[in-house]
Design a protein around this motif. Structure first.
Motif, PDB file in Angstrom:
ATOM      1  N   ARG A  39      70.056 -89.370  59.080  1.00  0.00           N
ATOM      2  CA  ARG A  39      71.348 -89.684  58.467  1.00  0.00           C
ATOM      3  C   ARG A  39      71.717 -91.151  58.694  1.00  0.00           C
ATOM      4  O   ARG A  39      72.177 -91.835  57.785  1.00  0.00           O
ATOM      5  N   GLN A  40      71.505 -91.645  59.923  1.00  0.00           N
ATOM      6  CA  GLN A  40      71.835 -93.043  60.218  1.00  0.00           C
ATOM      7  C   GLN A  40      71.010 -94.002  59.370  1.00  0.00           C
ATOM      8  O   GLN A  40      71.534 -94.975  58.831  1.00  0.00           O
ATOM      9  N   LEU A  41      69.695 -93.718  59.262  1.00  0.00           N
ATOM     10  CA  LEU A  41      68.831 -94.597  58.461  1.00  0.00           C
ATOM     11  C   LEU A  41      69.170 -94.497  56.971  1.00  0.00           C
ATOM     12  O   LEU A  41      69.102 -95.494  56.252  1.00  0.00           O
ATOM     13  N   ALA A  42      69.509 -93.303  56.515  1.00  0.00           N
ATOM     14  CA  ALA A  42      69.901 -93.147  55.100  1.00  0.00           C
ATOM     15  C   ALA A  42      71.128 -93.995  54.800  1.00  0.00           C
ATOM     16  O   ALA A  42      71.203 -94.645  53.756  1.00  0.00           O
ATOM     17  N   LEU A  43      72.079 -94.014  55.720  1.00  0.00           N
ATOM     18  CA  LEU A  43      73.272 -94.847  55.533  1.00  0.00           C
ATOM     19  C   LEU A  43      72.914 -96.332  55.595  1.00  0.00           C
ATOM     20  O   LEU A  43      73.381 -97.130  54.779  1.00  0.00           O
ATOM     21  N   LYS A  44      72.071 -96.682  56.566  1.00  0.00           N
ATOM     22  CA  LYS A  44      71.680 -98.099  56.734  1.00  0.00           C
ATOM     23  C   LYS A  44      70.992 -98.637  55.479  1.00  0.00           C
ATOM     24  O   LYS A  44      71.301 -99.728  55.009  1.00  0.00           O
ATOM     25  N   TYR A  45      70.035 -97.867  54.938  1.00  0.00           N
ATOM     26  CA  TYR A  45      69.276 -98.324  53.776  1.00  0.00           C
ATOM     27  C   TYR A  45      69.932 -97.933  52.445  1.00  0.00           C
ATOM     28  O   TYR A  45      69.402 -98.239  51.387  1.00  0.00           O
ATOM     29  N   LYS A  46      71.047 -97.183  52.522  1.00  0.00           N
ATOM     30  CA  LYS A  46      71.747 -96.701  51.329  1.00  0.00           C
ATOM     31  C   LYS A  46      70.814 -95.853  50.460  1.00  0.00           C
ATOM     32  O   LYS A  46      70.673 -96.070  49.252  1.00  0.00           O
ATOM     33  N   LEU A  47      70.155 -94.891  51.121  1.00  0.00           N
ATOM     34  CA  LEU A  47      69.227 -93.979  50.461  1.00  0.00           C
ATOM     35  C   LEU A  47      69.607 -92.543  50.788  1.00  0.00           C
ATOM     36  O   LEU A  47      70.451 -92.305  51.648  1.00  0.00           O
ATOM     37  N   ASN A  48      68.926 -91.592  50.155  1.00  0.00           N
ATOM     38  CA  ASN A  48      69.196 -90.203  50.510  1.00  0.00           C
ATOM     39  C   ASN A  48      68.307 -89.780  51.685  1.00  0.00           C
ATOM     40  O   ASN A  48      67.312 -90.422  52.000  1.00  0.00           O
ATOM     41  N   THR A  51      64.378 -89.283  51.272  1.00  0.00           N
ATOM     42  CA  THR A  51      63.546 -90.486  51.271  1.00  0.00           C
ATOM     43  C   THR A  51      63.176 -90.874  52.707  1.00  0.00           C
ATOM     44  O   THR A  51      62.020 -91.183  52.993  1.00  0.00           O
ATOM     45  N   ILE A  52      64.148 -90.816  53.606  1.00  0.00           N
ATOM     46  CA  ILE A  52      63.888 -91.145  55.007  1.00  0.00           C
ATOM     47  C   ILE A  52      62.963 -90.093  55.626  1.00  0.00           C
ATOM     48  O   ILE A  52      62.038 -90.427  56.376  1.00  0.00           O
ATOM     49  N   MET A  53      63.182 -88.829  55.283  1.00  0.00           N
ATOM     50  CA  MET A  53      62.321 -87.760  55.812  1.00  0.00           C
ATOM     51  C   MET A  53      60.873 -87.968  55.390  1.00  0.00           C
ATOM     52  O   MET A  53      59.949 -87.717  56.174  1.00  0.00           O
ATOM     53  N   GLY A  70      66.164 -80.355  67.249  1.00  0.00           N
ATOM     54  CA  GLY A  70      67.442 -80.285  67.940  1.00  0.00           C
ATOM     55  C   GLY A  70      67.712 -81.437  68.890  1.00  0.00           C
ATOM     56  O   GLY A  70      68.800 -81.552  69.438  1.00  0.00           O
ATOM     57  N   ILE A  71      66.710 -82.308  69.098  1.00  0.00           N
ATOM     58  CA  ILE A  71      66.869 -83.419  70.036  1.00  0.00           C
ATOM     59  C   ILE A  71      66.805 -84.756  69.310  1.00  0.00           C
ATOM     60  O   ILE A  71      67.631 -85.625  69.511  1.00  0.00           O
ATOM     61  N   GLY A  72      65.793 -84.918  68.457  1.00  0.00           N
ATOM     62  CA  GLY A  72      65.660 -86.167  67.727  1.00  0.00           C
ATOM     63  C   GLY A  72      64.213 -86.513  67.433  1.00  0.00           C
ATOM     64  O   GLY A  72      63.300 -85.706  67.613  1.00  0.00           O
TER      65      GLY A  72
END
Length: 180
Positions: A39-48, A51-53, A70-72
């Motif tokens: 979610r953080q990277l999607a916001l940073k790159y303005k993507l869905n 795409t990050i997954m 559950g951890i990261g």
């Protein structure tokens, strides 16, 4: 990330993958460190998120990261990282079909792997259909699908206690057509 014309042809998830991989290799994300969330990277790159997954899936497949449910997502330790390009060039695999790993299917690509199809059976069936139907098989058919096939399906579901009309049955050529 650069913006030259040759790079614009590269899918965005591969650009994200390269960016994260370079940061891992340059120790900007040290071993065993937690990466930013999807979610953080999607916001940073303005993507869905998908795409990050896709980028994370490729990093995981190549051994750069490990996902802990559950951890990261964490950078693998240097001992377990490998920087060799796999012999089956994973980036190319995304273009041609799903990756199979440990008897699991990676759905990063929407295209099935060619080895999931029983090719010899299909070849025989196609030959039989062409022999039986001739050139008329190449013509357009009713939008609901072949009447004979809908009749066979109707009888099959009736055997299971489900009673429908053949007009209630729609044959599609794929999931997208079914959704449409």
């Amino acid at each position: 990330m650069k913006n030259n014309s040759a790079e614009k042809k590269i899918p965005i998830y591969l650009k994200i993958y390269e960016d994260l991989k370079n940061k891992i290799e340059k120790n900007e994300y040290p071993e065993n460190s937690k990466l930013p969330s999807i979610r953080q990277l999607a916001l940073k790159y303005k993507l869905n998120n998908i795409t990050i997954m896709k980028a994370f899936t490729l990093l995981e497949k190549e051994g750069y990261i490990i996902k802990k449910r559950g951890i990261g997502i964490f950078v693998k330790s240097k001992e377990s990282l490998f920087y060799n390009t796999p012999s089956n060039n994973l980036i190319e695999t995304f273009k041609v079909g799903q990756l199979k790993e440990n008897n699991r299917i990676n759905f990063a690509s929407g295209t099935p792997s060619e080895d999931v199809y029983p090719f010899e059976i299909f070849k025989k069936l196609y030959s039989d259909v062409l022999e039986e139907s001739g050139p008329k098989i190449m013509l357009y058919h009713p939008t609901q699908g072949l009447e004979e096939l809908r009749e066979v399906i109707k009888k099959s579901v009736e055997d299971k206690g489900i009673f429908v009309s053949k007009d209630d049955i729609q044959i599609t050529s794929g999931s997208q057509q079914g959704l449409d």
